[in-house]
Scaffold this motif. Structure first.
Motif, PDB file in Angstrom:
ATOM      1  N   LYS A  96      32.924 -31.195  -6.161  1.00 39.94           N
ATOM      2  CA  LYS A  96      31.336 -30.939  -6.057  1.00 39.94           C
ATOM      3  C   LYS A  96      31.046 -31.628  -4.485  1.00 39.94           C
ATOM      4  O   LYS A  96      31.697 -32.577  -4.269  1.00 39.94           O
ATOM      5  CB  LYS A  96      30.745 -31.442  -6.989  1.00 39.94           C
ATOM      6  CG  LYS A  96      30.801 -30.951  -8.491  1.00 39.94           C
ATOM      7  CD  LYS A  96      29.861 -31.149  -9.489  1.00 39.94           C
ATOM      8  CE  LYS A  96      28.743 -30.039  -9.584  1.00 39.94           C
ATOM      9  NZ  LYS A  96      27.771 -30.422 -10.638  1.00 39.94           N
ATOM     10  N   ARG A  97      30.180 -30.878  -3.780  1.00 42.13           N
ATOM     11  CA  ARG A  97      29.786 -31.324  -2.624  1.00 42.13           C
ATOM     12  C   ARG A  97      28.658 -32.598  -2.746  1.00 42.13           C
ATOM     13  O   ARG A  97      27.731 -32.488  -3.381  1.00 42.13           O
ATOM     14  CB  ARG A  97      29.232 -30.111  -1.918  1.00 42.13           C
ATOM     15  CG  ARG A  97      28.620 -30.630  -0.409  1.00 42.13           C
ATOM     16  CD  ARG A  97      27.606 -29.357  -0.153  1.00 42.13           C
ATOM     17  NE  ARG A  97      27.223 -29.685   1.346  1.00 42.13           N
ATOM     18  CZ  ARG A  97      26.377 -28.876   2.095  1.00 42.13           C
ATOM     19  NH1 ARG A  97      25.811 -27.766   1.205  1.00 42.13           N
ATOM     20  NH2 ARG A  97      25.917 -29.318   3.258  1.00 42.13           N
ATOM     21  N   HIS A  98      28.960 -33.707  -2.065  1.00 41.96           N
ATOM     22  CA  HIS A  98      27.803 -34.637  -1.866  1.00 41.96           C
ATOM     23  C   HIS A  98      26.555 -34.005  -1.538  1.00 41.96           C
ATOM     24  O   HIS A  98      26.607 -33.446  -0.316  1.00 41.96           O
ATOM     25  CB  HIS A  98      28.421 -35.764  -1.069  1.00 41.96           C
ATOM     26  CG  HIS A  98      27.344 -36.995  -1.264  1.00 41.96           C
ATOM     27  ND1 HIS A  98      26.159 -37.059  -0.680  1.00 41.96           N
ATOM     28  CD2 HIS A  98      27.473 -38.118  -2.093  1.00 41.96           C
ATOM     29  CE1 HIS A  98      25.648 -38.249  -0.930  1.00 41.96           C
ATOM     30  NE2 HIS A  98      26.382 -38.768  -2.022  1.00 41.96           N
ATOM     31  N   TYR A  99      25.540 -34.441  -1.951  1.00 45.91           N
ATOM     32  CA  TYR A  99      24.289 -34.010  -1.574  1.00 45.91           C
ATOM     33  C   TYR A  99      23.492 -34.376  -0.088  1.00 45.91           C
ATOM     34  O   TYR A  99      22.700 -33.844   0.361  1.00 45.91           O
ATOM     35  CB  TYR A  99      23.153 -34.418  -2.377  1.00 45.91           C
ATOM     36  CG  TYR A  99      23.070 -35.670  -3.017  1.00 45.91           C
ATOM     37  CD1 TYR A  99      23.665 -36.009  -4.454  1.00 45.91           C
ATOM     38  CD2 TYR A  99      22.505 -36.877  -2.345  1.00 45.91           C
ATOM     39  CE1 TYR A  99      24.017 -37.415  -4.531  1.00 45.91           C
ATOM     40  CE2 TYR A  99      22.809 -38.137  -2.862  1.00 45.91           C
ATOM     41  CZ  TYR A  99      23.214 -38.178  -4.142  1.00 45.91           C
ATOM     42  OH  TYR A  99      23.313 -39.710  -4.358  1.00 45.91           O
ATOM     43  N   GLY A 100      24.686 -35.261   0.627  1.00 47.89           N
ATOM     44  CA  GLY A 100      24.379 -35.537   2.084  1.00 47.89           C
ATOM     45  C   GLY A 100      25.448 -35.210   2.740  1.00 47.89           C
ATOM     46  O   GLY A 100      25.479 -35.372   3.874  1.00 47.89           O
ATOM     47  N   ALA A 101      26.483 -34.323   2.297  1.00 50.07           N
ATOM     48  CA  ALA A 101      27.651 -34.063   3.038  1.00 50.07           C
ATOM     49  C   ALA A 101      27.693 -32.702   3.689  1.00 50.07           C
ATOM     50  O   ALA A 101      27.061 -31.797   3.313  1.00 50.07           O
ATOM     51  CB  ALA A 101      28.877 -34.059   2.061  1.00 50.07           C
ATOM     52  N   SER A 102      27.895 -32.780   5.067  1.00 53.00           N
ATOM     53  CA  SER A 102      28.065 -31.514   5.679  1.00 53.00           C
ATOM     54  C   SER A 102      29.025 -30.874   5.209  1.00 53.00           C
ATOM     55  O   SER A 102      29.973 -31.352   4.441  1.00 53.00           O
ATOM     56  CB  SER A 102      28.309 -32.182   7.345  1.00 53.00           C
ATOM     57  OG  SER A 102      29.553 -32.542   7.224  1.00 53.00           O
ATOM     58  N   LEU A 103      29.373 -29.452   5.651  1.00 55.25           N
ATOM     59  CA  LEU A 103      30.494 -28.673   5.370  1.00 55.25           C
ATOM     60  C   LEU A 103      31.711 -29.187   5.694  1.00 55.25           C
ATOM     61  O   LEU A 103      32.866 -29.145   5.175  1.00 55.25           O
ATOM     62  CB  LEU A 103      30.245 -27.142   5.600  1.00 55.25           C
ATOM     63  CG  LEU A 103      31.555 -26.262   5.635  1.00 55.25           C
ATOM     64  CD1 LEU A 103      31.663 -26.076   4.328  1.00 55.25           C
ATOM     65  CD2 LEU A 103      30.757 -24.831   6.160  1.00 55.25           C
TER      66      LEU A 103
END
Ligand code: PEP
Ligand code: MN
Length: 299
Positions: free
Chosen positions: A162-169
């Protein structure tokens, strides 16, 4: 896109594709990973659906969900027994069910023959969780827990990151590279909402980044799942955002479904009930057809 990225940037350069995540990057325009997990195809024309409660609250709840969600058409049963909860103070109802929860998931899987996706937070539970999970879920809060990523990848189990909610692609693909570099090829990405200044309701924490679906697909061959439940935090928005995710090209959808949403132990504003799940599945199937894809086999 700039040619060079001599200084770390938040977005992706051509240099990054070649040197930072060569394994996650597409080899050519049409390159797309295709693999099967417990008989379900990823990266093909089928859009797998993951559904279930936020938390494996009780044996009764998870058996009920397994039975009904399988019947309605979910491909995987989701639910966390080990959960990263934002605050350490927990009422009895809000307490993780841990080893017991894993045992209940196992029973649900055996009784209703539905594959399982569940979260792993600590390396020491890899054997326990791998015994039941068909897919290991790495939660957004652990997206960059690199030692955990490495150990999970080494287990050989399919992994959803899952992508962190503050992470860039860029950061997300960097984390995926940690899984791929261990030789694990069954890696799935999951967009679950990002932090932004406005979310339109005081109760909504995140905004579903629909744009990341085509943006990621431009760069990577890995399947991208969308999770509108965690993103919207608001059940009335789950259906429109699920349909939009399918239209945006999502390779899978994760949904929180609970037989009694208002009484869900965790995040009661976001789950939908069985009836609404059934209606949504049919609508998503219709949209997927217009894109040459399908959700429910044989329909
Ligand atoms: C979940 O899917 O249960 C979960 C905790 O999601 P996230 O890591 O995206 O918050
Ligand atoms: Mn959750």
């Amino acid at each position: 896109m700039s040619l060079e990225n001599k200084f770390p940037g938040k977005d992706i350069s051509i240099e990054d594709i070649k040197t930072k995540f060569p394994l996650a990057a597409k080899k050519n325009k049409n390159h797309k990973s295709r693999f099967k997990i417990s008989g379900v195809e990823f990266g093909s024309n089928q859009i797998p659906i993951f559904a279930g409660p936020n938390m494996v609250e009780s044996e009764k709840l998870i058996l009920n969900c397994a039975k009904n969600l399988k019947k309605i058409g979910a491909h995987f049963l989701r639910g966390g027994a080990f959960k990263p909860l934002t605050f350490p103070y927990r009422s009895k109802k809000y307490t993780e069910t841990r080893e017991e929860g894993i045992e209940w998931l196992k029973r649900a899987k055996e009784e209703y023959n539905i594959p399982i996706i569940t979260e792993i937070m600590e390396e020491k539970y890899i054997d326990l969780i791998c015994d039941v999970a068909d897919i290991l879920q790495i939660g957004s809060r652990n997206m960059q827990n690199f030692p955990l990523l490495t150990e999970c990848a080494k287990s050989g189990k399919p992994i959803m990151l899952k992508r962190h909610y503050g992470a860039s692609l860029r950061d997300w693909l960097g984390a995926a590279e940690y899984l791929l570099v261990e030789g694990n090829k069954k890696v799935i990405l999951c967009e679950r909402g990002v932090s932004v200044p406005h979310t339109h309701r005081s109760t909504s924490r995140f905004l579903l980044d629909l744009q990341v679906i085509p943006a990621a697909q431009e760069i990577t061959h890995l399947p991208i799942v969308s999770d509108p439940s965690h993103a919207t935090f608001w059940r009335d928005w789950v259906s429109p955002m699920s349909l939009a995710s399918v239209a945006a090209g999502a390779d899978g959808i994760m949904l929180e479904v609970h037989p009694d949403p208002k009484n869900s132990a965790v995040d009661p504003l976001q789950p939908i009930n069985f009836k609404d799940f059934k209606i949504l599945l049919k609508k998503m199937d219709k949209i997927s057809k217009t894109m040459g894809k399908f959700i429910i086999k044989g329909r």
